[in-house]
Design a protein around this motif. Structure first.
Motif, PDB file in Angstrom:
ATOM      1  N   TYR A 145       2.167   0.138   3.855  1.00  0.00           N
ATOM      2  CA  TYR A 145       0.938  -0.120   3.096  1.00  0.00           C
ATOM      3  C   TYR A 145       0.486   1.131   2.356  1.00  0.00           C
ATOM      4  O   TYR A 145       0.013   1.051   1.225  1.00  0.00           O
ATOM      5  N   ALA A 146       0.639   2.286   2.967  1.00  0.00           N
ATOM      6  CA  ALA A 146       0.209   3.536   2.335  1.00  0.00           C
ATOM      7  C   ALA A 146       0.992   3.809   1.055  1.00  0.00           C
ATOM      8  O   ALA A 146       0.469   4.430   0.128  1.00  0.00           O
ATOM      9  N   GLN A 176      -1.143   2.979  -5.344  1.00  0.00           N
ATOM     10  CA  GLN A 176      -0.974   2.454  -6.694  1.00  0.00           C
ATOM     11  C   GLN A 176      -2.055   1.444  -7.089  1.00  0.00           C
ATOM     12  O   GLN A 176      -2.039   0.930  -8.198  1.00  0.00           O
ATOM     13  N   ILE A 177      -2.985   1.157  -6.189  1.00  0.00           N
ATOM     14  CA  ILE A 177      -3.994   0.128  -6.474  1.00  0.00           C
ATOM     15  C   ILE A 177      -5.007   0.602  -7.507  1.00  0.00           C
ATOM     16  O   ILE A 177      -5.321  -0.114  -8.453  1.00  0.00           O
ATOM     17  N   TYR A 178      -5.538   1.788  -7.334  1.00  0.00           N
ATOM     18  CA  TYR A 178      -6.538   2.313  -8.267  1.00  0.00           C
ATOM     19  C   TYR A 178      -5.839   3.110  -9.364  1.00  0.00           C
ATOM     20  O   TYR A 178      -5.392   4.220  -9.154  1.00  0.00           O
ATOM     21  N   GLN A 179      -5.737   2.505 -10.534  1.00  0.00           N
ATOM     22  CA  GLN A 179      -5.031   3.107 -11.652  1.00  0.00           C
ATOM     23  C   GLN A 179      -6.023   3.727 -12.647  1.00  0.00           C
ATOM     24  O   GLN A 179      -7.150   3.241 -12.788  1.00  0.00           O
ATOM     25  N   ILE A 227       2.889  -0.026  13.239  1.00  0.00           N
ATOM     26  CA  ILE A 227       2.813   1.323  12.663  1.00  0.00           C
ATOM     27  C   ILE A 227       3.678   1.406  11.410  1.00  0.00           C
ATOM     28  O   ILE A 227       3.285   1.997  10.400  1.00  0.00           O
ATOM     29  N   GLY A 228       4.843   0.781  11.440  1.00  0.00           N
ATOM     30  CA  GLY A 228       5.717   0.763  10.264  1.00  0.00           C
ATOM     31  C   GLY A 228       5.070   0.065   9.080  1.00  0.00           C
ATOM     32  O   GLY A 228       5.105   0.571   7.955  1.00  0.00           O
ATOM     33  N   PHE A 229       4.458  -1.100   9.316  1.00  0.00           N
ATOM     34  CA  PHE A 229       3.799  -1.807   8.226  1.00  0.00           C
ATOM     35  C   PHE A 229       2.592  -1.044   7.709  1.00  0.00           C
ATOM     36  O   PHE A 229       2.287  -1.086   6.516  1.00  0.00           O
ATOM     37  N   ALA A 230       1.890  -0.334   8.577  1.00  0.00           N
ATOM     38  CA  ALA A 230       0.762   0.496   8.121  1.00  0.00           C
ATOM     39  C   ALA A 230       1.268   1.607   7.205  1.00  0.00           C
ATOM     40  O   ALA A 230       0.619   1.938   6.203  1.00  0.00           O
TER      41      ALA A 230
END
Length: 111
Positions: A30-31, A36-39, A24-27
């Motif tokens: 990730y958020a 920041q992926i779609y610029q 849950i922490g890594f999820a």
């Protein structure tokens, strides 16, 4: 689905709790960077963002298949050992083992 699969295959409760917290922490981490992926400079087709997502998908698929194969291997190995035990050996193992949860020989991982 990942959390459900992980909790089915993690025992005892202490391991399951830590593993659930980690996944849950890594999820949540990730958020943070997923936003920041779609610029705007990559609009309108977002080639770079789509390549990044496809790379994540490929790595995830590779890791999932690897984990599934590890579970299949462990199930076969443990089943062969368990099948080689006599009924007396199985009773002795069940009465005296210190193994708990997924460390037990009679534990089967869900694949």
């Amino acid at each position: 689905m990942n959390i459900a699969w992980m909790t089915e295959n993690t025992a005892p409760v202490g391991k399951r709790t830590v593993a659930s917290g980690l996944i849950i922490g890594f999820a949540n981490i990730y958020a943070v960077y997923a936003s920041q992926i779609y610029q705007p400079w990559d609009a309108p087709r977002y080639h770079v963002g789509n390549y990044i997502i496809l790379t994540f998908l490929g790595v995830t698929l590779f890791l999932w298949l690897g984990q599934k194969n590890i579970y299949i291997y462990l199930n076969k190995t443990r089943a062969a050992i368990w099948k080689g035990y006599s009924e007396d050996d199985k009773a002795h193992y069940n009465a005296n083992t210190k193994h708990q949860g997924s460390e037990r020989l009679d534990f089967t991982f869900k694949t």
